[in-house]
Design an enzyme around this catalytic site. Sequence first.
Site, PDB file in Angstrom:
ATOM      1  N   TYR A 202       0.856  -1.192   0.000  1.00 38.97           N
ATOM      2  CA  TYR A 202       0.000   0.000   0.000  1.00 38.97           C
ATOM      3  C   TYR A 202       0.887   1.235   0.000  1.00 38.97           C
ATOM      4  CZ  TYR A 202      -3.571   3.377   1.542  1.00 38.97           C
ATOM      5  OH  TYR A 202      -4.428   4.448   1.639  1.00 38.97           O
TER       6      TYR A 202
ATOM      7  N   ASP B  13       9.118   2.687  -0.033  1.00 38.01           N
ATOM      8  CA  ASP B  13       8.081   3.347   0.754  1.00 38.01           C
ATOM      9  C   ASP B  13       8.283   2.913   2.204  1.00 38.01           C
ATOM     10  OD1 ASP B  13       5.866   4.156   2.115  1.00 38.01           O
ATOM     11  OD2 ASP B  13       4.431   3.598   0.554  1.00 38.01           O
TER      12      ASP B  13
ATOM     13  N   LYS C 104       3.955   8.992   8.839  1.00 36.44           N
ATOM     14  CA  LYS C 104       3.650   8.411  10.153  1.00 36.44           C
ATOM     15  C   LYS C 104       4.611   8.866  11.267  1.00 36.44           C
ATOM     16  CE  LYS C 104       0.619   5.040   8.252  1.00 36.44           C
ATOM     17  NZ  LYS C 104       0.612   4.095   7.167  1.00 36.44           N
TER      18      LYS C 104
HETATM   19  C1  LIG Z   1       0.031   4.538   5.744  1.00 38.70           C
HETATM   20  C2  LIG Z   1       0.860   4.313   4.546  1.00 38.70           C
HETATM   21  C3  LIG Z   1       0.814   5.187   3.454  1.00 38.70           C
HETATM   22  C4  LIG Z   1      -0.172   6.319   3.358  1.00 38.70           C
HETATM   23  O1  LIG Z   1       0.048   7.310   4.320  1.00 38.70           O
HETATM   24  P1  LIG Z   1      -1.176   8.289   4.696  1.00 38.70           P
HETATM   25  O2  LIG Z   1      -0.537   9.263   5.639  1.00 38.70           O
HETATM   26  O3  LIG Z   1      -2.226   7.423   5.312  1.00 38.70           O
HETATM   27  O4  LIG Z   1      -1.638   8.922   3.445  1.00 38.70           O
HETATM   28  C5  LIG Z   1       1.692   4.970   2.409  1.00 38.70           C
HETATM   29  N1  LIG Z   1       2.559   3.948   2.428  1.00 38.70           N
HETATM   30  C6  LIG Z   1       2.631   3.085   3.463  1.00 38.70           C
HETATM   31  C7  LIG Z   1       3.641   1.990   3.443  1.00 38.70           C
HETATM   32  C8  LIG Z   1       1.772   3.228   4.545  1.00 38.70           C
HETATM   33  O5  LIG Z   1       1.816   2.351   5.550  1.00 38.70           O
END
Ligand SMILES: *Cc1c(COP(=O)(O)O)cnc(C)c1O
Length: 426
Positions: free
Chosen positions: A143, A238, A266
């Site tokens: 994701y 990511d 995060k």
């Molecule tokens: C949570 C998450 C996102 C998206 O971040 P948001 O602040 O919710 O838009 C993207 N990549 C990874 C790996 C994530 O865990």
Amino acid sequence: MTGRSTQLFAAAQKRIPGGVNSPVRALRNVGGEPFFVERARGSRVWDVDGREYIDYVGSWGPAILGHAPKVVVDAVQAVAERGLSFGIPNPFEVELAELICEWMPSIEKIRMVNSGTEAAMSCLRLARGFTARDKIIKFDGCYHGHADSLLVQAGSGALTHGRPDSAGVPKSFADLTISLPFNNIDLVRKTFIENKDEIAAIILEPIPANAGLYFPENNFLSSLRDECTKHGALLIFDEVMTGFRVARGGAQQIFGVKPDLTVLGKVIGGGLPVGAFGGRAEIMDRLSPDGPVYQAGTLSGNPLAMVAGLSQLRELERIDGWKLLEDLGAQFEQLARAAVAKTKIELTFHRIGSMFCLFFCSGPIVDLTGAKRSDLKRFTRFFHACLERGVYFAPSQFETGFISTAHTTDDISRTAEIVGEALRSL
Ligand SMILES: *Cc1c(COP(=O)(O)O)cnc(C)c1O
């Protein structure tokens, strides 16, 4: 008598689609209703009906020091007095940029945004602008937020809600995204050959944590690095989830693989809305105003968000948070495995540092297909059995649990007892 959460959820559903501002919060796939939070501190969350939970969601990752850590709250309060946002540079932006570049040496320059989604979206635009290519490779179950071209075979809520491909994403966008099974390097090689000089980048979670939690096999990440270099594509990690959680230098430090670009979020926002993307200076310099790739943000780098992130990261280092998290994680793993050993249910427990996941099927699980073998009905009963006993795990099999530095060894042993009870009740 209905509780206050039930009343609030009824009101919310009239004015907010599904009653929530992010789908997984609706608890649809496990049934039932969300609880509304009154306050949270340390490892605990209290709902508006006065119930207390030991929390392993941690705002889905940011709360690595637990909820409302004093250092972060104090810093935010002090800075708030001097103005919330200026839309012109402030010193904290430079401090956070310097700290991140020092901790993650693959990042020479970095730009702040307001969410992980925004960071991943901007990072892809930059990769396409830099390489003058359009296609990207991602992996099933990873994701990267909800930007159009990334909502293809995506994990997290997109998976939980059974709609891996969202309505509203133009087919022509999705056609530029090639999604492959994780840990299959042969398919990556084949894809590069079949799409010669067309792949701008590979984007991945180096430790996939949005379809449950599983790990890259030996040499998978270094082979991706080699393939990208060979074919002139960029490697994008990511690390929104793993960044500054699994180690001071993120997953890239653990595996010793250097991406061209990294996406963060995060933990770096200390609980406020922050994302960031950075990497090689030569690439980052293609961003406006230096280069032709446009990217901007009214609230990007605002002092509240920057100081929340700075104070959280500095505290993490001051208390040697990663050691603490590993110790708590190891304690939980040992106790959870002992509880699991006492049942006859097929289970697979995965953990790295403070991140963990319990799948209701036998292993090995190395990709989305494996994760999907989990018995979701069992997971649902397990989730509710834990919640009733005061332990709040993520309300989906396809998420990861997070321990914070505010969890105590007592919290962990109590949680493991409850896990044992919950498993026996299934
Ligand atoms: C949570 C998450 C996102 C998206 O971040 P948001 O602040 O919710 O838009 C993207 N990549 C990874 C790996 C994530 O865990």
